[in-house]
Design an enzyme around this catalytic site. Structure first.
Site, PDB file in Angstrom:
ATOM      1  NE  ARG A  60      -4.074   2.021   1.935  1.00 39.94           N
ATOM      2  CZ  ARG A  60      -4.475   2.663   3.052  1.00 39.94           C
ATOM      3  NH1 ARG A  60      -3.720   2.638   4.355  1.00 39.94           N
ATOM      4  NH2 ARG A  60      -5.302   3.576   3.125  1.00 39.94           N
ATOM      5  CG  HIS A  64      -1.298   5.300  -0.409  1.00 44.93           C
ATOM      6  ND1 HIS A  64      -1.939   5.916   0.505  1.00 44.93           N
ATOM      7  CD2 HIS A  64      -2.059   4.320  -1.114  1.00 44.93           C
ATOM      8  CE1 HIS A  64      -3.045   5.342   0.613  1.00 44.93           C
ATOM      9  NE2 HIS A  64      -3.157   4.604  -0.484  1.00 44.93           N
ATOM     10  N   GLY A  70       4.864  10.335  -8.971  1.00 44.36           N
ATOM     11  CA  GLY A  70       5.461   9.126  -9.398  1.00 44.36           C
ATOM     12  C   GLY A  70       6.210   8.490  -8.273  1.00 44.36           C
ATOM     13  CG  ASP A  72       8.648  10.742  -5.803  1.00 43.66           C
ATOM     14  OD1 ASP A  72       7.781  10.292  -5.092  1.00 43.66           O
ATOM     15  OD2 ASP A  72       8.508  12.135  -6.278  1.00 43.66           O
ATOM     16  CG  ASN A  92      -0.808   8.818   2.598  1.00 45.42           C
ATOM     17  OD1 ASN A  92      -1.281   7.902   1.840  1.00 45.42           O
ATOM     18  ND2 ASN A  92      -0.059   9.764   2.018  1.00 45.42           N
ATOM     19  CG  HIS A 189      -8.060  -3.864  -1.818  1.00 41.24           C
ATOM     20  ND1 HIS A 189      -9.222  -2.936  -2.173  1.00 41.24           N
ATOM     21  CD2 HIS A 189      -6.943  -3.328  -1.202  1.00 41.24           C
ATOM     22  CE1 HIS A 189      -8.664  -1.758  -1.953  1.00 41.24           C
ATOM     23  NE2 HIS A 189      -7.359  -1.976  -1.516  1.00 41.24           N
ATOM     24  CG  ASP A 235      -9.635 -12.730   0.913  1.00 40.74           C
ATOM     25  OD1 ASP A 235     -10.809 -13.149   1.108  1.00 40.74           O
ATOM     26  OD2 ASP A 235      -8.820 -13.351   0.089  1.00 40.74           O
ATOM     27  CB  THR A 238      -7.778 -16.881   2.013  1.00 45.67           C
ATOM     28  OG1 THR A 238      -7.945 -16.042   0.921  1.00 45.67           O
ATOM     29  CG2 THR A 238      -8.271 -18.287   1.830  1.00 45.67           C
ATOM     30  CG  ASP A 243      -6.272 -16.098  -1.845  1.00 45.38           C
ATOM     31  OD1 ASP A 243      -6.790 -15.262  -1.935  1.00 45.38           O
ATOM     32  OD2 ASP A 243      -6.435 -17.262  -1.146  1.00 45.38           O
TER      33      ASP A 243
HETATM   34  C1  HEM Z   1      -8.650   0.932  -6.690  1.00 48.49           C
HETATM   35  C2  HEM Z   1      -8.813   2.094  -6.149  1.00 48.49           C
HETATM   36  C3  HEM Z   1      -8.302   1.745  -4.486  1.00 48.49           C
HETATM   37  C4  HEM Z   1      -9.082   2.196  -3.186  1.00 48.49           C
HETATM   38  C5  HEM Z   1     -10.321   3.100  -3.374  1.00 48.49           C
HETATM   39  C6  HEM Z   1      -8.223   1.666  -2.091  1.00 48.49           C
HETATM   40  C7  HEM Z   1      -8.834   2.156  -0.723  1.00 48.49           C
HETATM   41  C8  HEM Z   1      -8.283   1.463   0.017  1.00 48.49           C
HETATM   42  C9  HEM Z   1      -8.704   1.617   1.475  1.00 48.49           C
HETATM   43  C10 HEM Z   1      -9.592   2.722   1.818  1.00 48.49           C
HETATM   44  C11 HEM Z   1      -7.919   0.818   2.335  1.00 48.49           C
HETATM   45  C12 HEM Z   1      -8.462   0.942   4.007  1.00 48.49           C
HETATM   46  C13 HEM Z   1      -7.721   1.919   4.608  1.00 48.49           C
HETATM   47  C14 HEM Z   1      -8.377   1.849   6.136  1.00 48.49           C
HETATM   48  O1  HEM Z   1      -9.302   1.674   6.482  1.00 48.49           O
HETATM   49  O2  HEM Z   1      -7.276   1.883   7.105  1.00 48.49           O
HETATM   50  C15 HEM Z   1      -7.094   0.104   1.738  1.00 48.49           C
HETATM   51  C16 HEM Z   1      -6.298  -0.580   2.192  1.00 48.49           C
HETATM   52  C17 HEM Z   1      -5.294  -1.267   1.496  1.00 48.49           C
HETATM   53  N1  HEM Z   1      -5.206  -1.053  -0.044  1.00 48.49           N
HETATM   54 FE1  HEM Z   1      -6.216  -0.177  -1.365  1.00 48.49          FE
HETATM   55  N2  HEM Z   1      -7.337   1.053  -2.390  1.00 48.49           N
HETATM   56  C18 HEM Z   1      -7.270   0.946  -4.075  1.00 48.49           C
HETATM   57  C19 HEM Z   1      -6.450   0.045  -4.523  1.00 48.49           C
HETATM   58  C20 HEM Z   1      -5.292  -0.311  -4.007  1.00 48.49           C
HETATM   59  C21 HEM Z   1      -4.200  -0.826  -4.769  1.00 48.49           C
HETATM   60  C22 HEM Z   1      -3.773  -0.358  -6.373  1.00 48.49           C
HETATM   61  C23 HEM Z   1      -3.179  -1.511  -3.858  1.00 48.49           C
HETATM   62  C24 HEM Z   1      -1.880  -1.983  -4.196  1.00 48.49           C
HETATM   63  C25 HEM Z   1      -1.516  -2.444  -5.292  1.00 48.49           C
HETATM   64  C26 HEM Z   1      -3.688  -1.436  -2.760  1.00 48.49           C
HETATM   65  C27 HEM Z   1      -3.255  -1.951  -1.477  1.00 48.49           C
HETATM   66  C28 HEM Z   1      -4.096  -2.009  -0.201  1.00 48.49           C
HETATM   67  C29 HEM Z   1      -3.665  -2.889   0.757  1.00 48.49           C
HETATM   68  C30 HEM Z   1      -2.891  -3.997   0.836  1.00 48.49           C
HETATM   69  C31 HEM Z   1      -4.551  -2.510   1.811  1.00 48.49           C
HETATM   70  C32 HEM Z   1      -4.546  -3.121   3.482  1.00 48.49           C
HETATM   71  C33 HEM Z   1      -3.275  -2.321   4.038  1.00 48.49           C
HETATM   72  C34 HEM Z   1      -3.119  -2.808   5.457  1.00 48.49           C
HETATM   73  O3  HEM Z   1      -3.631  -3.535   5.949  1.00 48.49           O
HETATM   74  O4  HEM Z   1      -2.536  -1.916   6.151  1.00 48.49           O
HETATM   75  N3  HEM Z   1      -5.021  -0.644  -2.722  1.00 48.49           N
HETATM   76  N4  HEM Z   1      -7.212   0.732   0.406  1.00 48.49           N
HETATM   77  C1  LIG Z   2       0.935   7.366   9.296  1.00 40.78           C
HETATM   78  C2  LIG Z   2       0.740   8.962   9.549  1.00 40.78           C
HETATM   79  O1  LIG Z   2       1.763   9.636   9.473  1.00 40.78           O
HETATM   80  N1  LIG Z   2      -0.508   9.187   9.770  1.00 40.78           N
HETATM   81  C3  LIG Z   2      -0.717  10.607   9.884  1.00 40.78           C
HETATM   82  C4  LIG Z   2      -1.927  10.907   8.593  1.00 40.78           C
HETATM   83  O2  LIG Z   2      -2.621  12.046   9.156  1.00 40.78           O
HETATM   84  C5  LIG Z   2      -3.247  12.289  10.280  1.00 40.78           C
HETATM   85  C6  LIG Z   2      -3.916  13.718  10.369  1.00 40.78           C
HETATM   86  O3  LIG Z   2      -4.492  14.168   8.952  1.00 40.78           O
HETATM   87  C7  LIG Z   2      -2.035  12.191  11.409  1.00 40.78           C
HETATM   88  O4  LIG Z   2      -2.979  12.180  12.517  1.00 40.78           O
HETATM   89  C8  LIG Z   2      -1.433  10.853  11.244  1.00 40.78           C
HETATM   90  O5  LIG Z   2      -0.655  10.655  12.448  1.00 40.78           O
END
Ligand code: HEM
Ligand SMILES: CC(=O)N[C@H]1CO[C@H](CO)[C@@H](O)[C@@H]1O
Ligand SMILES: *[C@@H]1O[C@H](CO)[C@@H](O)[C@H](O)[C@H]1NC(C)=O
Ligand SMILES: *[C@@H]1O[C@H](CO)[C@@H](O)[C@H](O)[C@H]1NC(C)=O
Ligand SMILES: *[C@@H]1O[C@H](CO)[C@@H](O)[C@H](O)[C@H]1NC(C)=O
Length: 317
Positions: A60, A64, A70, A72, A92, A189, A235, A238, A243
């Site tokens: 993630r 991001h 890009g 970087d 973030n 996801h 998911d 799993t 997967d």
């Molecule tokens: C298609 C548009 C996407 C949206 C709208 C999106 C949005 C989100 C959101 C809202 C979360 C949960 C954040 C939280 O509640 O703390 C999340 C988690 C995650 N996203 Fe996405 N995402 C997208 C695409 C991607 C892509 C392209 C990747 C990587 C290639 C990715 C990898 C992940 C992973 C692995 C998590 C779990 C992170 C963790 O467990 O800490 N996502 N995403």
């Molecule tokens: C990981 C991280 O730095 N999270 C910050 C994201 O932004 C909020 C405020 O918008 C901070 O409270 C978090 O520490």
């Protein structure tokens, strides 16, 4: 010459041109840091053993990072004079894994000082962790350099979980990523967690999302009752394995985020057939995922003498 031949030649040229423009290669550090992969794996494997979510956190971060100015490592910069950190932007807020990236960087600085960029660490660590979690390897492209700036306002390029499929598609298109990339990359996801706050609008008692399976809806409502910061598996089948079950879940109306379920439930959308294809073939998903990760990793890298190789991923040198 047939249309097929013309389009094949065009594709070959586009590939050569695209690759040479980005100047990344899988052998970039072969002479300057030959043990790169084993050094990075040496830090990640024990870290993964003590945090099952690590792969999800790191991939993630790579995503991001790449979507804002890009790939970087701009995401990794902390607040400082002249640096308005991207970490403090809302999308973030729940990102994590920065300390492990620091540990990888320290290990690399000990062996090949000043050589391996933080942006490349994110790309390589993502691949290593996906493989550790059950996914398939891809040939990681390297040679990115690190930015000297952050772009907090630029985080608006990141997709939000309640956006429409057409908005999400536009955000991917703006990065040079197509519908296949969107569906394949969303497959990340297949592991990791999301907080209730990321999908609360779908589970209200008065007006729940009709594309949500009724039993799954109840489970989510229960888990989100006490706090909107509670964690949920992205998911449901799993949760910690890389997967293709993410796509099977979508077919069963058990996608967690609105943007997940939209890929399958938006009637007439081009994404539906791709979801069905990856649900029925894990190898089709794995091959597409690797190709799309390489494409995402190619978003506007700094190369040559642009940018720098940071000594500390959190600070400009
Ligand atoms: C298609 C548009 C996407 C949206 C709208 C999106 C949005 C989100 C959101 C809202 C979360 C949960 C954040 C939280 O509640 O703390 C999340 C988690 C995650 N996203 Fe996405 N995402 C997208 C695409 C991607 C892509 C392209 C990747 C990587 C290639 C990715 C990898 C992940 C992973 C692995 C998590 C779990 C992170 C963790 O467990 O800490 N996502 N995403
Ligand atoms: C990981 C991280 O730095 N999270 C910050 C994201 O932004 C909020 C405020 O918008 C901070 O409270 C978090 O520490
Ligand atoms: C690479 O690592 C191996 C052991 O993991 C070691 O024997 C070798 O000396 C290392 N090579 C370099 C160039 O550091
Ligand atoms: C950021 O996340 C923390 C913990 O997950 C939460 O308590 C806080 O309200 C969030 N802040 C914002 C601005 O979303
Ligand atoms: C889609 O994007 C437009 C323009 O940025 C915005 O006004 C609108 O609220 C977005 N819609 C959804 C559902 O996200």
């Amino acid at each position: 010459m047939s249309l097929f031949h013309i389009s094949t030649i065009f594709l070959a040229l586009a590939t050569i041109f695209g690759a040479s423009r980005a100047q990344l290669s899988s052998t970039f550090y072969d002479t300057t840091c030959p043990n790169l992969t084993s050094i990075v794996s040496g830090v990640l494997e024990p870290a993964r053993n003590s945090d099952v979510r690590l792969g999800a956190k790191i991939i993630r971060l790579h995503f991001h990072d790449c979507f804002v100015n890009g790939c970087d490592a701009s995401l990794l910069l902390d607040d400082a004079t002249g640096i308005d950190s991207e970490k403090n932007a809302i999308p973030n807020n729940s990102t994590d894994g920065y300390a492990v990236i620091d540990n990888v960087k320290t290990a690399l600085e000990n062996v090949c000082p000043g050589v391996v960029s933080c942006a490349d660490i994110l790309a390589l660590a993502s691949e290593i962790l996906v493989v550790l979690d059950g996914g398939q390897s891809w040939e990681v492209q390297l040679g990115r350099r690190d930015s000297t700036t952050a772009n907090r306002a630029g985080t608006s390029a990141l997709p939000g979980p309640a956006e429409s499929l057409s908005n999400i598609t536009q955000k991917f298109t703006a990065q040079g990523l197509d519908t296949t990339d969107l569906v394949a990359l969303s497959g990340a996801h297949t592991f990791g967690r999301a907080r209730c706050v990321s999908f609360n609008q779908r589970i209200t008692a008065s007006n729940p999302d009709p594309t949500l399976d009724a039993t799954y809806l109840q489970t989510l409502q229960q888990n989100c009752q006490s706090s909107d910061q509670n964690l949920n598996n992205l998911d449901v089948t799993t949760p910690d394995v890389f997967d293709n079950n993410y796509y099977v879940n979508l077919q069963n109306n058990r996608g967690l985020l609105q943007t997940d379920q939209e890929l399958f439930s938006t009637s007439g959308a081009a994404t539906v057939a791709i979801v069905n294809q990856y649900a029925s073939s894990q190898s089709a998903f794995f091959n597409a995922f690797g190709a799309s990760m390489i494409k995402m990793g190619n978003i506007s890298p700094l190369t040559g003498t642009s940018g720098q190789i940071r000594t500390n991923c959190r600070r400009v040198n």
